[in-house]
Design a protein around this motif. Sequence first.
Motif, PDB file in Angstrom:
ATOM      1  N   GLY A 160     -62.495  -8.686  63.262  1.00  0.00           N
ATOM      2  CA  GLY A 160     -61.148  -8.947  63.749  1.00  0.00           C
ATOM      3  C   GLY A 160     -60.454  -7.703  64.276  1.00  0.00           C
ATOM      4  N   MET A 161     -59.136  -7.758  64.247  1.00  0.00           N
ATOM      5  CA  MET A 161     -58.314  -6.665  64.755  1.00  0.00           C
ATOM      6  C   MET A 161     -57.539  -6.067  63.591  1.00  0.00           C
ATOM      7  SD  MET A 161     -55.102  -5.528  66.007  1.00  0.00           S
ATOM      8  CE  MET A 161     -54.116  -6.977  65.997  1.00  0.00           C
ATOM      9  N   PHE A 162     -57.544  -4.743  63.534  1.00  0.00           N
ATOM     10  CA  PHE A 162     -56.853  -4.019  62.472  1.00  0.00           C
ATOM     11  C   PHE A 162     -55.880  -3.038  63.102  1.00  0.00           C
ATOM     12  CE2 PHE A 162     -60.935  -5.405  60.993  1.00  0.00           C
ATOM     13  CZ  PHE A 162     -60.643  -5.959  59.760  1.00  0.00           C
ATOM     14  N   SER A 163     -54.711  -2.924  62.510  1.00  0.00           N
ATOM     15  CA  SER A 163     -53.681  -2.035  63.046  1.00  0.00           C
ATOM     16  C   SER A 163     -53.556  -0.776  62.204  1.00  0.00           C
ATOM     17  CB  SER A 163     -52.323  -2.741  63.053  1.00  0.00           C
ATOM     18  OG  SER A 163     -52.353  -3.842  63.933  1.00  0.00           O
ATOM     19  N   PHE A 164     -53.224   0.296  62.882  1.00  0.00           N
ATOM     20  CA  PHE A 164     -52.876   1.546  62.221  1.00  0.00           C
ATOM     21  C   PHE A 164     -51.634   2.078  62.917  1.00  0.00           C
ATOM     22  CE2 PHE A 164     -55.946   2.590  65.533  1.00  0.00           C
ATOM     23  CZ  PHE A 164     -55.415   3.702  66.155  1.00  0.00           C
ATOM     24  N   PRO A 165     -50.837   2.886  62.245  1.00  0.00           N
ATOM     25  CA  PRO A 165     -49.622   3.384  62.894  1.00  0.00           C
ATOM     26  C   PRO A 165     -49.971   4.152  64.167  1.00  0.00           C
ATOM     27  CG  PRO A 165     -49.606   3.895  60.551  1.00  0.00           C
ATOM     28  CD  PRO A 165     -50.975   3.365  60.881  1.00  0.00           C
ATOM     29  N   PRO A 166     -49.343   3.797  65.292  1.00  0.00           N
ATOM     30  CA  PRO A 166     -49.614   4.543  66.525  1.00  0.00           C
ATOM     31  C   PRO A 166     -49.350   6.030  66.285  1.00  0.00           C
ATOM     32  CG  PRO A 166     -48.338   2.582  66.996  1.00  0.00           C
ATOM     33  CD  PRO A 166     -48.385   2.719  65.502  1.00  0.00           C
ATOM     34  N   LEU A 167     -50.208   6.833  66.859  1.00  0.00           N
ATOM     35  CA  LEU A 167     -50.082   8.272  66.675  1.00  0.00           C
ATOM     36  C   LEU A 167     -48.905   8.815  67.479  1.00  0.00           C
ATOM     37  CD1 LEU A 167     -53.867   9.117  66.870  1.00  0.00           C
ATOM     38  CD2 LEU A 167     -52.456   8.906  64.826  1.00  0.00           C
ATOM     39  N   PRO A 168     -48.267   9.852  66.975  1.00  0.00           N
ATOM     40  CA  PRO A 168     -47.144  10.452  67.706  1.00  0.00           C
ATOM     41  C   PRO A 168     -47.589  10.942  69.089  1.00  0.00           C
ATOM     42  CG  PRO A 168     -47.262  11.321  65.471  1.00  0.00           C
ATOM     43  CD  PRO A 168     -48.503  10.503  65.688  1.00  0.00           C
ATOM     44  N   GLU A 169     -46.657  10.961  69.998  1.00  0.00           N
ATOM     45  CA  GLU A 169     -46.933  11.378  71.376  1.00  0.00           C
ATOM     46  C   GLU A 169     -47.549  12.772  71.424  1.00  0.00           C
ATOM     47  OE1 GLU A 169     -44.260  12.097  75.290  1.00  0.00           O
ATOM     48  OE2 GLU A 169     -43.877  10.236  74.192  1.00  0.00           O
TER      49      GLU A 169
END
Length: 165
Positions: free
Chosen positions: A133-142
Amino acid sequence: MIIRGRVWKYGDNVNTDVIFPGKYTYTIQDPAEMARHALEDLDPSFAANVQPGDIVVGGRNWGCGSSREQAVTALKKAGVGAIVAVSFARIYYRNAINNALPAIICPEAAEALQHGETAEIDMTAGRIHCAAGMFSFPPLPEAVLGIFEAGGLLAYVRKQLGEEA
């Protein structure tokens, strides 16, 4: 920024001495030669078979042990596109970012990903796609994404300062 590759899955507490054998620390300086020894004591087939973009998956405390940068350099130069783990040793995590090797903390994905399957990581959206499936992680800072895009912290800082690399 999309990373797509085959999964190489390992367990907990894989230390820097296993990622890049300590016996080579003072004798090998060339990153390409470091890559030929990546994970040789844990998985002798790794260095000969890893492909650009492949994804290393670890359990808890990936990169524990000494603070040697060669443990990141060996994997990056071997072609590893990213490392996904339950957790990272603090210094290894920072070395990975500094050297533009994405280190992603996503316990659910690390558990679900299977050795040999193909997975895709969307660094900007903070998503890992795999057979489970699909797993999320916090988007990395710019700024961290900028370090990856620049090819490392030194190149990123030079770019920010308007200097030539």
